[in-house]
Design a protein around this motif. Sequence first.
Motif, PDB file in Angstrom:
ATOM      1  N   GLN A  89       0.849  -1.196   0.000  1.00 36.53           N
ATOM      2  CA  GLN A  89       0.000   0.000   0.000  1.00 36.53           C
ATOM      3  C   GLN A  89       0.882   1.242   0.000  1.00 36.53           C
ATOM      4  OE1 GLN A  89      -3.715   0.005   2.446  1.00 36.53           O
ATOM      5  NE2 GLN A  89      -2.797  -1.748   3.469  1.00 36.53           N
ATOM      6  N   ARG A  90       0.413   2.274  -0.696  1.00 35.23           N
ATOM      7  CA  ARG A  90       1.077   3.583  -0.688  1.00 35.23           C
ATOM      8  C   ARG A  90       0.012   4.660  -0.582  1.00 35.23           C
ATOM      9  NH1 ARG A  90       6.321   4.532  -2.075  1.00 35.23           N
ATOM     10  NH2 ARG A  90       7.602   2.784  -2.823  1.00 35.23           N
ATOM     11  N   THR A  91       0.267   5.649   0.220  1.00 35.24           N
ATOM     12  CA  THR A  91      -0.697   6.719   0.412  1.00 35.24           C
ATOM     13  C   THR A  91      -1.000   7.404  -0.917  1.00 35.24           C
ATOM     14  OG1 THR A  91       0.112   7.093   2.659  1.00 35.24           O
ATOM     15  CG2 THR A  91      -1.141   8.876   1.627  1.00 35.24           C
ATOM     16  N   GLY A  92      -2.287   7.489  -1.259  1.00 36.98           N
ATOM     17  CA  GLY A  92      -2.698   8.206  -2.453  1.00 36.98           C
ATOM     18  C   GLY A  92      -2.499   7.463  -3.755  1.00 36.98           C
ATOM     19  N   GLN A  93      -2.124   6.192  -3.698  1.00 31.09           N
ATOM     20  CA  GLN A  93      -1.901   5.422  -4.926  1.00 31.09           C
ATOM     21  C   GLN A  93      -2.838   4.215  -4.939  1.00 31.09           C
ATOM     22  OE1 GLN A  93       2.183   4.467  -5.751  1.00 31.09           O
ATOM     23  NE2 GLN A  93       2.913   6.512  -5.230  1.00 31.09           N
ATOM     24  N   ALA A  94      -3.939   4.345  -5.656  1.00 32.92           N
ATOM     25  CA  ALA A  94      -4.944   3.291  -5.678  1.00 32.92           C
ATOM     26  C   ALA A  94      -4.432   2.023  -6.354  1.00 32.92           C
ATOM     27  CB  ALA A  94      -6.201   3.797  -6.387  1.00 32.92           C
TER      28      ALA A  94
END
Length: 456
Positions: free
Chosen positions: A205-210
């Motif tokens: 998971q990465r913040t802001g990367q769907a």
Amino acid sequence: PEVLLGHSIGELAAAFVAGVWSLEDACRLVGARGRLMQAARPGGAMVMIAASEDEVVAVLEGREGVSLAAVNAAESVVVSGDAEDVAEVAGHFEALGRRTKALHVSHAFHSAHMDGALEEFAQVAAQVTAHAPRLPVVSNVTGRVASARELADPSYWVAQLRGTVRFAAGVEQARELGGKVFVELGPDAVLTTLLPDEAVAVPLQRTGQAHAFHLALATAHCHGLPVTWPLASTTAVAELPTYAFQRERFWLHAVSGAGDVESLGQVSAGHGLLGAAVTLAEDGLTVFTGRISLSTHPWLADHVVGGAVLVPGTAFVELALHAGDYVGCGLLEDLTVEAPLVLGERSSVMVQVSVGEADERGCRGVRVFGRSGEGGWMRYATGVLSPVVGVPEAVGGVWPPSGAEPVGLAGLYERLAGRGYQYGPLFQGLKAVWRQGREWFAEVELPGDGGVSGYG
């Protein structure tokens, strides 16, 4: 996974995945741990410091209000404790030019601020049932694989809550066990930023990367990890058609070299180093153009002098001879290389070879220019071309010539390398040398499968 490694509360998640507790018991432990840590006394702070453990421990000596909370990497540690004391430690390293970063936390975890939670957490840990792990779990406490006995001991988890998180040592342990690809399960790419450069880091998971989840699965798959794609897909899987794909190209067709630009009077130079030639209308100059780089001419990387890749002198001879053949002056009477032409690892050099008008003897001057990037043109070689008269005299009779003494070549290229001439395999073509008085004779052969198409 082949081995599991967590960070602080992440180790409890790793232990659950390994089968140490049931889901209910794991949730009970995590819930109690979070509740007790949030109830700790206020006034705490945590700071990351770009320094080694030994350096930080030396500064912490005698400071009871600050603890070493985590060793995340060789030059990345976290201190935790009373806000004023933590700020003093951080200020010490900032004065040395070291990078520090205050962590956005509610309490001073892994410090004496947690001491009030230890007894009650030990009671909760004693109420859950532990099982032998099915997968290796690397300990935050020791930095080594935890034994089944340790993972079942409530006092281990109390020490894990209060003590230093040995994440850096844990990563090294995982790598010793063969770990090469590290997949992070968490709310962002936090732990993967702490891994050494040679490890493959895959955050799910990465913040802001769907798209981060599927990108991570693709990355893991490309590095040899098995992925159960039907379970990972969020859409229906469609079968590919059994016929050839219908397609229509809209790209321009590429042409070799500079191509034919009739409006400019250019024609293909038909050469491995030159792309086009044009005869100027006003002063009769004939100009050849080309581009040289290690990507288009990788064999040049074998010609290293003084640590730099240089275009060899024979390449200037090649350029001049090709230009001479084009204008009917196939004999190169002399050539002076005025400056070395250096090639960068990723840059390219534009080349121009100009041939002047013929003089009363039919000879023509030839000059080689080069330009890198946005810089100006520079002259690298000058010479004289003349019409070929007769055939060059060949060596007649027996080869090698009678009376010529052989010259030993053992260790030649090693000695040259010691003097700064680091010739790669394609420039190690000298096979034999003889000497007869002041004359030298040599046999030179192109090594391997070097491509010679397009060269004179």
